[in-house]
Design a protein around this motif. Structure first.
Motif, mmCIF file in Angstrom:
data_model
loop_
_atom_site.group_PDB
_atom_site.id
_atom_site.type_symbol
_atom_site.label_atom_id
_atom_site.label_comp_id
_atom_site.label_asym_id
_atom_site.label_seq_id
_atom_site.Cartn_x
_atom_site.Cartn_y
_atom_site.Cartn_z
ATOM 1 N N UNK A 50 0.722 -0.960 -0.006
ATOM 2 C CA UNK A 50 0.032 0.009 -0.527
ATOM 3 C C UNK A 50 1.075 1.609 0.108
ATOM 4 N N UNK A 51 1.131 2.084 -1.105
ATOM 5 C CA UNK A 51 1.269 3.734 -0.895
ATOM 6 C C UNK A 51 1.470 4.571 0.615
ATOM 7 N N UNK A 52 2.690 4.477 0.625
ATOM 8 C CA UNK A 52 2.454 5.168 1.782
ATOM 9 C C UNK A 52 2.377 4.606 2.993
ATOM 10 N N UNK A 53 2.505 3.315 3.426
ATOM 11 C CA UNK A 53 1.857 3.064 4.375
ATOM 12 C C UNK A 53 2.647 1.706 4.219
ATOM 13 N N UNK A 54 3.223 0.893 3.135
ATOM 14 C CA UNK A 54 3.974 -0.684 3.313
ATOM 15 C C UNK A 54 5.301 -0.788 3.438
ATOM 16 N N UNK A 63 9.884 3.362 -4.969
ATOM 17 C CA UNK A 63 9.315 4.694 -5.202
ATOM 18 C C UNK A 63 8.992 5.531 -6.018
ATOM 19 N N UNK A 64 8.605 4.621 -7.203
ATOM 20 C CA UNK A 64 7.576 4.543 -8.502
ATOM 21 C C UNK A 64 6.220 4.335 -7.303
ATOM 22 N N UNK A 65 6.410 3.288 -6.624
ATOM 23 C CA UNK A 65 4.987 3.010 -5.892
ATOM 24 C C UNK A 65 4.982 3.453 -4.668
ATOM 25 N N UNK A 66 5.583 4.982 -4.210
ATOM 26 C CA UNK A 66 5.465 5.118 -2.892
ATOM 27 C C UNK A 66 5.719 4.450 -1.938
ATOM 28 N N UNK A 67 6.684 3.468 -2.049
ATOM 29 C CA UNK A 67 6.451 2.634 -0.654
ATOM 30 C C UNK A 67 7.921 2.781 -0.183
ATOM 31 N N UNK A 68 8.394 3.381 1.403
ATOM 32 C CA UNK A 68 9.410 3.450 1.851
ATOM 33 C C UNK A 68 10.224 1.692 2.181
ATOM 34 N N UNK A 69 11.773 2.076 1.780
ATOM 35 C CA UNK A 69 12.213 0.618 1.768
ATOM 36 C C UNK A 69 13.599 0.841 3.325
ATOM 37 N N UNK A 70 12.951 -0.346 3.399
ATOM 38 C CA UNK A 70 14.382 -0.563 5.133
ATOM 39 C C UNK A 70 14.877 -1.117 4.035
#
Ligand code: PLP
Length: 351
Positions: A94-98, A115-122
Motif C-alpha cells: 500500500x503506497x505510503x504505508x507498507x 520509489x515509483x510505488x510510494x513504498x518506503x524501503x528499509x
C-alpha cells in the motif's frame, strides 16, 4: 488452505477486488473448431503479427513449465523482470504505508520500483564481504515489512548467498520473499524453484536476459503460488508479451544445448580474465563470482573507468554503493572482447 488465505491477506484489498480486463476471444480460440475472429478490430490480412497475442501465453507456459518442471498455473511471464517486480510491488504494498526490505549493494530496480510505488524501503546492508546480515534482517521484522528483495547471485557483487541463510529468511519473514535468480544458470548453487511448494509466500524471479541471451526480447519469469500468479494475471496489461517475443522464446527453448555451451564458455572466459587480472599490480582484489560478471577493487576506480572508456570499453562503476568504493563491475564478453579488455588493463597497468 489457511496458507492461501494468509498470502492473500498480504495483498492490497483493491487488488483482490479488481476485475481484470477480459479479452472476448480467450474462451473461444484454441478449441477444435477454427473460429472466424471478428471481435478485436484487427486487420484480417495474415502476417506474422496481425492478431493480438495470447494474453495468457498458454503454449509458451506449457513448454517453459516442462523445461522448468513447474506447473503453468505457477508461472507468470512479464515484459522483462522489471515488469514482474513492478506488478509484485503494486499487488502487495500500500503506497505510503507498507515497507520493503532491500539489501544494498543490490540491483537498483528494487529501489526504483519502491520509489515509483510510494513504498518506503528499509535498507539492510550486506556485510563488507557481501554476505547477508541475517540478524539485522531479522531485526526489521518488528516493523512488519511487506516484502524483501534478495538477488542471488547478487548484483553487483556477483556472489550467491548460502542456501541455509536464504531458507532461514524465507521461513521467518513476515511478508513476501522475492528471490531474484536472474543469474542462476551461471552458478552451481541450486535454484530454490523446486522448493516453491513448501513456501507459499516465496516468489522466484528469473529472466531470459542473461544466460538465455535474449535481453532484447524482454522476458521475465515469475514462479509462485497459483493464487499469487492469479493476482499478477489480473493486474498486468492484457497483451503484455508480444507475439514476436513469445515465438522467439519458444524457439530458444529448443536451443538449450547451445545455451549450455555458451554459459560454459562464458564461465571459462570469466576464469581466464580473473586469473590474468589477478596478476596485475593495479588490481587489489577480485570478489568471488557466481555470475557472468565480477566485481574488482582498484585504487582509483574513477580513473580506470575513464581509461577503459578511452580504450573503447564500457564497464560499470558501482563505487557509490555501500561497500563498493573503488570497484568496477565487469561483464564477460566474447573471447575477442575479453582479449581487448585484458590488453586495455595491461596498458593501464603499465601507464
Ligand atoms: C538481479 C537482477 N534482476 C533482474 C535484472 C533485469 O532483468 P530483465 O532484463 O529481465 O528486466 C537484472 C539485470 O541487470 C539483475 O541484475
Amino acid at each position: 488452505m489457511s496458507v492461501d488465505r494468509d498470502i492473500l491477506q498480504l495483498a492490497r484489498p483493491e487488488i483482490l477486488a479488481l476485475k481484470a480486463y477480459q479479452s472476448a476471444r480467450e474462451e473461444f480460440v484454441g478449441g477444435a473448431r477454427e473460429m472466424i475472429l471478428l471481435d478485436a478490430n484487427e486487420n484480417p490480412y495474415p502476417s506474422a503479427v496481425n492478431r493480438y497475442p495470447d494474453p495468457m501465453q498458454k503454449e509458451l507456459k506449457q513448454k517453459l513449465g516442462k523445461f522448468k518442471q513447474c506447473p503453468p498455473d505457477q508461472i507468470f511471464l512479464g515484459n522483462g523482470s522489471d515488469e514482474v517486480l513492478h506488478l509484485l510491488m503494486q499487488i502487495f504494498c500500500v503506497p505510503g504505508k507498507d515497507k520493503a526490505v532491500i539489501l544494498p549493494p543490490t540491483f537498483g530496480m528494487y529501489q526504483v520500483c519502491a520509489d515509483i510505488n510510494g513504498v518506503e524501503t528499509i535498507a539492510v546492508p550486506l556485510t563488507a564481504r557481501f554476505q547477508l546480515d541475517v540478524l539485522a534482517i531479522e531485526a526489521t521484522y518488528a516493523q512488519q515489512p511487506k516484502m524483501i528483495f534478495i538477488p542471488s547471485p547478487n548484483n553487483p557483487s556477483g556472489n550467491c548467498f548460502p542456501q541455509e541463510e536464504l531458507l532461514t529468511i524465507i521461513e521467518n519473514f513476515p511478508g513476501i520473499v522475492v528471490l531474484d535468480e536472474a543469474y542462476v544458470e551461471f552458478t552451481a548453487n541450486a535454484s530454490l524453484l523446486n522448493r516453491l511448494d513448501e513456501f507459499p509466500h516465496l516468489i522466484i524471479v528469473q529472466t531470459f536476459s542473461k544466460a538465455q541471451g535474449m535481453a532484447g526480447v524482454r522476458l521475465g519469469m515469475c514462479y509462485a503460488h497459483a493464487s499469487i500468479i492469479a493476482l499478477l494475471n489480473k493486474l498486468k496489461a492484457p497483451y503484455n508479451l508480444n507475439v514476436l517475443t513469445q515465438k522467439a522464446v519458444m524457439r530458444q527453448l529448443d536451443r538449450q544445448d547451445e545455451v549450455g555451451r555458451e554459459v560454459a564458455e562464458m564461465l571459462a572466459e570469466k576464469n581466464r580474465i580473473i586469473t590474468t587480472l589477478e596478476g596485475l599490480a593495479l588490481v587489489e582484489e577480485i570478489f568471488p563470482s557466481d555470475a557472468n560478471f565480477f566485481l574488482l577493487r582498484v585504487a582509483d576506480s574513477e580513473r580506470i573507468y575513464h581509461q577503459l572508456l578511452e580504450e573503447g570499453i564500457v564497464v560499470r562503476n558501482p563505487s557509490k554503493q555501500v561497500h563498493c568504493q573503488n570497484t568496477l563491475r565487469i561483464s564477460v564478453g566474447t573471447p575477442l572482447e575479453n582479449d581487448m579488455l585484458l590488453a586495455a588493463f595491461n596498458k593501464i597497468n603499465r601507464s
